[in-house]
Motif scaffolding. Structure first.
Motif, mmCIF file in Angstrom:
data_model
loop_
_atom_site.group_PDB
_atom_site.id
_atom_site.type_symbol
_atom_site.label_atom_id
_atom_site.label_comp_id
_atom_site.label_asym_id
_atom_site.label_seq_id
_atom_site.Cartn_x
_atom_site.Cartn_y
_atom_site.Cartn_z
ATOM 1 N N MET A 1 39.627 51.981 39.914
ATOM 2 C CA MET A 1 40.826 50.650 38.557
ATOM 3 C C MET A 1 40.245 49.170 39.194
ATOM 4 O O MET A 1 40.465 48.543 38.152
ATOM 5 C CB MET A 1 41.873 50.884 38.610
ATOM 6 N N LEU A 2 39.744 49.093 40.505
ATOM 7 C CA LEU A 2 39.941 48.374 40.921
ATOM 8 C C LEU A 2 38.456 48.048 40.943
ATOM 9 O O LEU A 2 38.198 47.113 41.792
ATOM 10 C CB LEU A 2 39.846 48.127 42.605
ATOM 11 N N LYS A 3 37.858 48.876 40.077
ATOM 12 C CA LYS A 3 35.889 48.206 40.451
ATOM 13 C C LYS A 3 36.555 47.118 39.861
ATOM 14 O O LYS A 3 35.147 46.005 40.413
ATOM 15 C CB LYS A 3 35.610 49.696 39.032
ATOM 16 N N SER A 4 36.084 46.550 38.489
ATOM 17 C CA SER A 4 35.925 45.488 38.147
ATOM 18 C C SER A 4 35.949 44.283 39.557
ATOM 19 O O SER A 4 35.334 42.892 39.385
ATOM 20 C CB SER A 4 36.322 45.769 36.780
ATOM 21 N N ALA A 5 37.787 44.560 39.447
ATOM 22 C CA ALA A 5 38.127 43.757 40.309
ATOM 23 C C ALA A 5 37.436 42.869 41.431
ATOM 24 O O ALA A 5 37.200 42.270 42.534
ATOM 25 C CB ALA A 5 39.436 43.914 40.574
ATOM 26 N N ILE A 6 37.115 44.197 42.374
ATOM 27 C CA ILE A 6 36.426 44.324 43.436
ATOM 28 C C ILE A 6 34.987 42.980 43.214
ATOM 29 O O ILE A 6 33.826 43.378 44.091
ATOM 30 C CB ILE A 6 35.964 46.022 44.180
ATOM 31 N N LEU A 7 34.379 43.434 42.246
ATOM 32 C CA LEU A 7 32.991 43.351 41.677
ATOM 33 C C LEU A 7 33.168 41.798 41.580
ATOM 34 O O LEU A 7 31.911 40.963 42.239
ATOM 35 C CB LEU A 7 32.560 44.151 40.953
ATOM 36 N N VAL A 8 34.206 41.549 40.954
ATOM 37 C CA VAL A 8 34.118 39.944 40.860
ATOM 38 C C VAL A 8 34.343 39.586 41.897
ATOM 39 O O VAL A 8 33.564 38.510 42.620
ATOM 40 C CB VAL A 8 35.554 39.808 40.046
ATOM 41 N N ALA A 9 35.304 39.573 43.277
ATOM 42 C CA ALA A 9 35.197 38.986 44.264
ATOM 43 C C ALA A 9 34.679 39.594 45.667
ATOM 44 O O ALA A 9 34.231 38.193 45.839
ATOM 45 C CB ALA A 9 36.685 39.770 45.068
#
Length: 443
Positions: free
Chosen positions: A354-362
């Motif tokens: 579920m954090l995939k997009s947040a991790i990518l952006v970070a």
């Protein structure tokens, strides 16, 4: 009455493009135009410290202000050289050079440039700066400019031979002064400096460039890795409810709020081999052999930079990941607990996906930011010792502003831009986030 002519209306799609048009214009002006300008400059041998190459030009030009300023002294200095050469084997050669320079000068100042030269000459005589570029510079025909330059080159050869042959200090001094004056006149003629992709070939085979690129990649990979791991751990802690969570969140953000140059200066004191607290305790704990190795050795300096960067930017990573954690519904964890999943299983099967997009952006933001690192390294080590911590941005700065070589410095700037573009494409293509594919989690 016929049907009323329908009024012009934009479709929803056209309105959408109209709304994003200002953003596209800003992106073009702020982002793409400087890159395009850097690429254009990289195609020229463009050096601010060389008057003959201090602008990009495809044709010969003359700096009339510089020319008029130095030609004022030319007659006096050349006459002294002619008098000094009387009776020597160089008398005829120097006399011919004087006549040739006089002919080219008259050709320049009595033709189309006469009025422009007289205006500039009058301003120089009255100690007025010529700020109008169109007035200051004039284009020269190739044959005239090349002929004039060849006379200057011939004069330098004759002057040099004359100085080597004489032991008379007065004669040598007169020739030296005349040589300097002719050299300054020569530098008033701006050469065409278009060299195409020559600088790219030079830097793509430059060992120092690849060393700086290697330092940059190593710093980026290691620092971003630790920032992600520690930032995720901090985000998981801050996501929990506990007493004083607000104060802890504020405290965590303090390093990120400090300007990079200030934090770099602060860490330079902490790493100091004589008075630095960090260096002292690292040595006491056996992490390093001696407090002085923190900034005086290549590996110690690189580790010091990475530690300072992780300390400063980890809160930024934690903040982004914390925002991602808050979007995950608690019902998912409750359902997982009902099914008997432990905390570790919940982390790997619910939190991370579920954090995939947040991790990518970070990761994307921090990787691009780390790859462009400049101020932290420049203040903390200046790229030393022996260029062991020199990043590609620091190298570009040294060439651009230290050497004032805008052509070669622009090559390094374009290489940085291309590298950043490649990193962005790799992140988007390999990780394949739904965020960049225009899809949402809820369909």
């Amino acid at each position: 009455m016929g049907e009323k002519k329908s009024r012009f209306q934009l479709s929803e799609k056209q309105l959408g493009y109209l709304f994003v048009l200002p953003a596209l214009v800003l992106i073009t002006v702020i982002t793409l135009w400087p890159v395009a300008q850097s690429f254009y400059n990289s195609l020229f041998d463009y050096r601010l410290n060389d008057p003959t190459r201090n602008q990009t030009t495809l044709n010969y030009q003359i700096d009339l202000e510089r020319y008029a300023d130095h030609y004022f002294f030319y007659g006096r200095d050349m006459e002294a050289a002619v008098e000094a050469s009387v009776g020597t084997e160089f008398e005829q050669a120097i006399t011919d050079i004087q006549a040739s320079i006089q002919n080219y000068h008259e050709e320049l100042t009595t033709g189309e440039l006469q009025e422009q030269y007289e205006i500039v000459d009058e301003m120089v005589f009255n100690f007025e700066a010529v700020n109008d570029t169109d007035l200051k510079y004039a284009q020269l025909e190739d044959d005239v400019a090349e002929g004039y330059v060849s006379i200057f080159d011939e004069a330098q050869v004759v002057f040099s031979a004359f100085q080597e042959s004489t032991e008379d200090e007065d004669v040598s001094e007169a020739i030296s002064v005349a040589s300097s004056t002719v050299d300054r006149l020569d530098r008033a003629i701006v050469r065409p400096n278009f060299i195409g992709l020559t600088n790219y070939g030079k830097y793509l085979t430059d060992a120092r460039m690849w060393s700086a690129m290697g330092n940059t990649v190593f710093f980026t990979v290691v620092s971003v890795f630790f920032e992600l791991v520690i930032g995720l751990a901090v985000a998981l802690v801050l996501h929990r409810a506990f007493i004083g969570r607000g104060a802890v969140r504020a405290a965590v953000l303090i390093p990120w709020a400090i300007p990079t140059a200030v934090s770099a200066m602060m860490w330079s004191y902490l790493y100091d081999g004589q008075t630095g607290i960090v260096a002292h305790y690292f040595a006491q704990l056996g992490i390093i052999s001696d407090p002085s190795v923190m900034l005086s050795t290549g590996s110690g300096a690189m580790a010091s930079i990475i530690l300072a960067d992780v300390w400063k930017t980890m809160p930024y990573m934690a903040l982004l990941l914390l925002a991602g954690l808050q979007t995950i519904s608690d019902s998912l964890y409750e359902a997982a607990e009902v099914d008997g999943a432990g905390k570790i299983q919940q982390f790997f099967y619910i939190t991370l996906p579920m954090l995939k997009s947040a991790i990518l952006v970070a990761l994307l933001f921090r990787t691009l930011d780390a790859f462009r690192v400049f101020d932290l390294i420049f203040v903390l080590t200046g790229g030393g010792p022996a260029n062991r911590t020199e990043s590609i941005s620091v190298y570009a700065y040294k060439v651009l502003f230290g050497q004032q070589n805008f052509g070669e410095g622009s090559v390094l700037s374009v290489i940085v831009f291309v590298s950043v573009a490649i990193i962005s494409i790799i992140f988007i293509k390999l990780i394949g986030s739904e965020l960049f594919e225009g899809r949402t989690a809820r369909k």
